[in-house]
Design an enzyme around this catalytic site. Structure first.
Site, PDB file in Angstrom:
ATOM      1  N   HIS A 227      10.546  13.755  62.507  1.00 33.74           N
ATOM      2  CA  HIS A 227      10.369  15.096  63.071  1.00 33.74           C
ATOM      3  C   HIS A 227       9.037  15.739  62.692  1.00 33.74           C
ATOM      4  CE1 HIS A 227      12.094  15.601  59.100  1.00 33.74           C
ATOM      5  NE2 HIS A 227      11.723  16.862  59.082  1.00 33.74           N
TER       6      HIS A 227
ATOM      7  N   PHE B 287      20.340  16.031  52.587  1.00 34.42           N
ATOM      8  CA  PHE B 287      19.125  16.575  53.188  1.00 34.42           C
ATOM      9  C   PHE B 287      18.237  15.421  53.668  1.00 34.42           C
ATOM     10  CE2 PHE B 287      14.776  18.358  52.728  1.00 34.42           C
ATOM     11  CZ  PHE B 287      14.883  19.322  53.698  1.00 34.42           C
ATOM     12  N   ASP B 288      17.337  15.698  54.619  1.00 35.37           N
ATOM     13  CA  ASP B 288      16.589  14.584  55.234  1.00 35.37           C
ATOM     14  C   ASP B 288      15.753  13.781  54.231  1.00 35.37           C
ATOM     15  OD1 ASP B 288      14.941  16.798  55.082  1.00 35.37           O
ATOM     16  OD2 ASP B 288      13.897  16.413  56.958  1.00 35.37           O
TER      17      ASP B 288
ATOM     18  N   TYR C  46      -2.866  19.011  28.868  1.00 39.71           N
ATOM     19  CA  TYR C  46      -2.289  17.800  29.476  1.00 39.71           C
ATOM     20  C   TYR C  46      -0.939  17.486  28.842  1.00 39.71           C
ATOM     21  CZ  TYR C  46      -2.154  13.193  31.628  1.00 39.71           C
ATOM     22  OH  TYR C  46      -1.800  12.111  32.370  1.00 39.71           O
TER      23      TYR C  46
ATOM     24  N   LYS D   6      12.401  26.719  47.047  1.00 41.82           N
ATOM     25  CA  LYS D   6      13.448  27.569  47.630  1.00 41.82           C
ATOM     26  C   LYS D   6      13.856  28.623  46.591  1.00 41.82           C
ATOM     27  CE  LYS D   6      13.483  23.900  50.462  1.00 41.82           C
ATOM     28  NZ  LYS D   6      13.863  22.545  50.121  1.00 41.82           N
TER      29      LYS D   6
ATOM     30  N   ASP E 202      22.101  18.609  44.291  1.00 43.41           N
ATOM     31  CA  ASP E 202      20.834  18.871  44.973  1.00 43.41           C
ATOM     32  C   ASP E 202      20.788  20.393  45.102  1.00 43.41           C
ATOM     33  OD1 ASP E 202      18.694  19.230  46.621  1.00 43.41           O
ATOM     34  OD2 ASP E 202      19.356  17.853  48.188  1.00 43.41           O
TER      35      ASP E 202
ATOM     36  N   ALA F 114      18.514  23.011  45.546  1.00 45.94           N
ATOM     37  CA  ALA F 114      17.454  23.848  46.109  1.00 45.94           C
ATOM     38  C   ALA F 114      17.860  25.321  46.238  1.00 45.94           C
ATOM     39  CB  ALA F 114      17.033  23.295  47.466  1.00 45.94           C
TER      40      ALA F 114
HETATM   41  C1  LIG Z   1      13.878  21.225  50.560  1.00 45.32           C
HETATM   42  C2  LIG Z   1      14.983  20.412  50.123  1.00 45.32           C
HETATM   43  C3  LIG Z   1      14.773  19.180  49.479  1.00 45.32           C
HETATM   44  C4  LIG Z   1      13.401  18.585  49.291  1.00 45.32           C
HETATM   45  O1  LIG Z   1      12.564  19.418  48.574  1.00 45.32           O
HETATM   46  P1  LIG Z   1      10.987  19.522  48.847  1.00 45.32           P
HETATM   47  O2  LIG Z   1      10.556  20.527  47.832  1.00 45.32           O
HETATM   48  O3  LIG Z   1      10.799  19.990  50.237  1.00 45.32           O
HETATM   49  O4  LIG Z   1      10.411  18.197  48.613  1.00 45.32           O
HETATM   50  C5  LIG Z   1      15.870  18.489  49.048  1.00 45.32           C
HETATM   51  N1  LIG Z   1      17.107  18.952  49.258  1.00 45.32           N
HETATM   52  C6  LIG Z   1      17.345  20.118  49.878  1.00 45.32           C
HETATM   53  C7  LIG Z   1      18.748  20.590  50.075  1.00 45.32           C
HETATM   54  C8  LIG Z   1      16.301  20.883  50.339  1.00 45.32           C
HETATM   55  O5  LIG Z   1      16.546  22.027  50.987  1.00 45.32           O
END
Ligand SMILES: *Cc1c(COP(=O)(O)O)cnc(C)c1O
Length: 458
Positions: free
Chosen positions: A449, A124-125, A72, A257, A214, A216
């Site tokens: 969506h 991103f969304d 933990y 990703k 961000d 990813a």
């Molecule tokens: C996928 C993604 C996110 C969110 O990540 P999740 O792992 O799906 O929660 C944030 N920003 C970008 C650019 C992404 O492609």
């Protein structure tokens, strides 16, 4: 004779996939309310819905899974992950979270307040969702060129320094940080140049602001810098990644990703005050600090994934496959966001289904047609994803209306790419006969969506 290109790995384990008939797909699509997220995976032949968490782990990653320390507190797996992130990013403080949006939720809970303005490039969304749900504004400062899908420029994901400067001049008191998405997913997996990151840094410094990446797809972004930007051809991906992060203050990461794990994410930063602030939200939302939202075994697999995917050969294999698919679409004359980005093809639906009015969601209609044609599942990145304006509650038709076909990492072969391209060509060839789209019959207020229910118009 020159040897052809081939993958930098071989296959050790396979997973069967199944074809279906058009009749079956018609029925399934209807049962799913014409929302491809509502399909069951066995109803899909080739799944291009997302590249998120769909990659194939390597033998080294699976071996690392067995070494997971599920303690933990103070798990050695956390320290393996932390040390890898320290090395790759230069950021000292690390908070694991269960995925990227959780990293946003934890960090933004500390930084974003009602009335905040967060400038960036095509948020991103989920990023936009986490900003808008706090009654703050995500201000898009992407270069205008990103909207012209047929224009070929090497770094179409860039921030427009003029727009950013204007935003800061006007709103700097309310700006908690600037966010730069690498690669720019929403604009088509388009990279951001090192030069642009330097410009953003300079503007941020001028106004005393911090920068979040961000991240990813930071490794794919580094690959594009290496192959497209002057002065980087001889640098390694790891050197380029370190330089990118040196221009920022912190990052949120969806490890699903470029971490090539099926679940995971993290926050990393060089600033103790951000770490201390975010910590307070990690514990109630995600978990104790040395696991956040992750299992020990998953942190081990992520440490290996980050190391492997910041090697050139792995990235070259991946981008090569995306470019192979793009080459087939070129042959068939199908318009997509050019030049092809790192993780997906973004077909320009408004240029394909020209007879479907925007109010009837052309990109979603194209996604449905492609699924019915061959069981290939893509994803609308368009007017449905754009949600409604939080103030006027009107649909937002200002952006692009794209069908995204993601390529999972190390999962499909080039033969699967041929099937995707052929299926799309068949729809493309009868595009003039497609005149009606879909109507929304039910939708959620945010991120609609995923759960939207649609009806086909005849
Ligand atoms: C996928 C993604 C996110 C969110 O990540 P999740 O792992 O799906 O929660 C944030 N920003 C970008 C650019 C992404 O492609």
């Amino acid at each position: 004779m020159e040897l052809p290109f081939a993958e930098s790995w071989r296959i050790k384990m396979v997973e069967p996939i199944k074809k279906s008939t058009r009749e079956e797909r018609e029925q399934w699509m209807k049962e799913a309310d014409y929302n491809l997220f509502q399909l069951r995976s066995e109803q899909v032949y080739i799944d291009c819905l997302t590249d998120s968490g769909t990659g194939a782990m390597s033998d080294r990653q699976w071996a690392a899974v067995m070494m997971g320390d599920e303690s933990y507190a103070g798990s050695s797996s956390f320290f393996h992950l932390k040390e890898t992130i320290n090395k790759i990013t230069g950021f000292e403080y690390v908070i694991p979270t269960h995925q990227g949006r959780a990293a946003e939720n934890v960090l933004f809970s500390h930084l974003v307040k009602a009335g905040s303005i967060v400038p960036g490039n095509s948020h991103f969304d989920t990023t936009k969702g986490h900003i808008e749900s706090r009654k703050a504004t995500a201000l898009d400062c992407t270069i205008d060129e990103a909207k012209d899908t047929q224009l070929e420029i090497p770094f179409k994901g860039n921030v427009d320094p003029k727009k950013l400067e204007t935003a800061l001049a006007e709103h700097h008191e309310n700006v908690p940080f600037i966010i730069v998405t690498i690669t720019n997913n929403t604009a088509g997996g388009q990279p951001v140049s090192m030069q642009n990151l330097r410009e953003v840094r300079a503007i941020a410094d001028k106004y005393g602001k911090r920068v979040v990446l961000d991240s990813a797809r930071f490794a794919e972004n580094a690959y594009f810098i290496k192959t497209r930007e002057e002065g980087y051809a001889d640098k390694t991906i790891k050197e380029i990644a370190l330089e990118m992060f040196s221009l920022a203050d912190g990052m949120t990461m969806s490890a699903k990703k470029d971490g090539i794990v099926n679940m995971g994410g993290f926050i990393a930063t060089r600033h103790e005050d951000w770490y201390e602030g975010a910590k307070r939200f990690c514990i109630p939302f995600e978990g104790y600090l040395t696991y956040g939202g992750m299992n020990g075994r998953d942190m081990e697999a992520l440490a290996v994934g980050l190391d492997e995917n910041t090697e050139f050969d792995n990235l070259e294999t991946r981008i090569h496959q995306v470019e192979f698919l793009a080459g087939l679409l070129d042959e068939y004359g199908i318009p997509y966001q050019r030049p092809v980005g790192g993780h997906a093809i973004f077909v320009d639906a408004s240029k394909v289904l020209t007879n479907v009015p925007k109010e009837e969601f052309p990109a979603q209609t194209l996604a449905i047609e492609l699924y019915l044609e061959a069981g290939v599942r893509g994803c609308e990145i368009g007017y449905i994803l754009a949600d409604r304006d939080p103030v006027t509650r009107e649909n937002r038709f200002g952006g692009l209306d794209l069908l995204r076909l993601c390529v999972a990492r190390r999962v499909y072969t080039d033969n699967h790419m041929r099937v995707i391209a052929a299926a799309l060509k068949n729809v493309f060839d009868r595009r003039d006969s497609i005149t009606r789209g879909v109507k929304i019959v039910w939708e959620a207020e945010l991120m609609r969506h995923f759960t939207v229910k649609l009806e086909r118009l005849q």
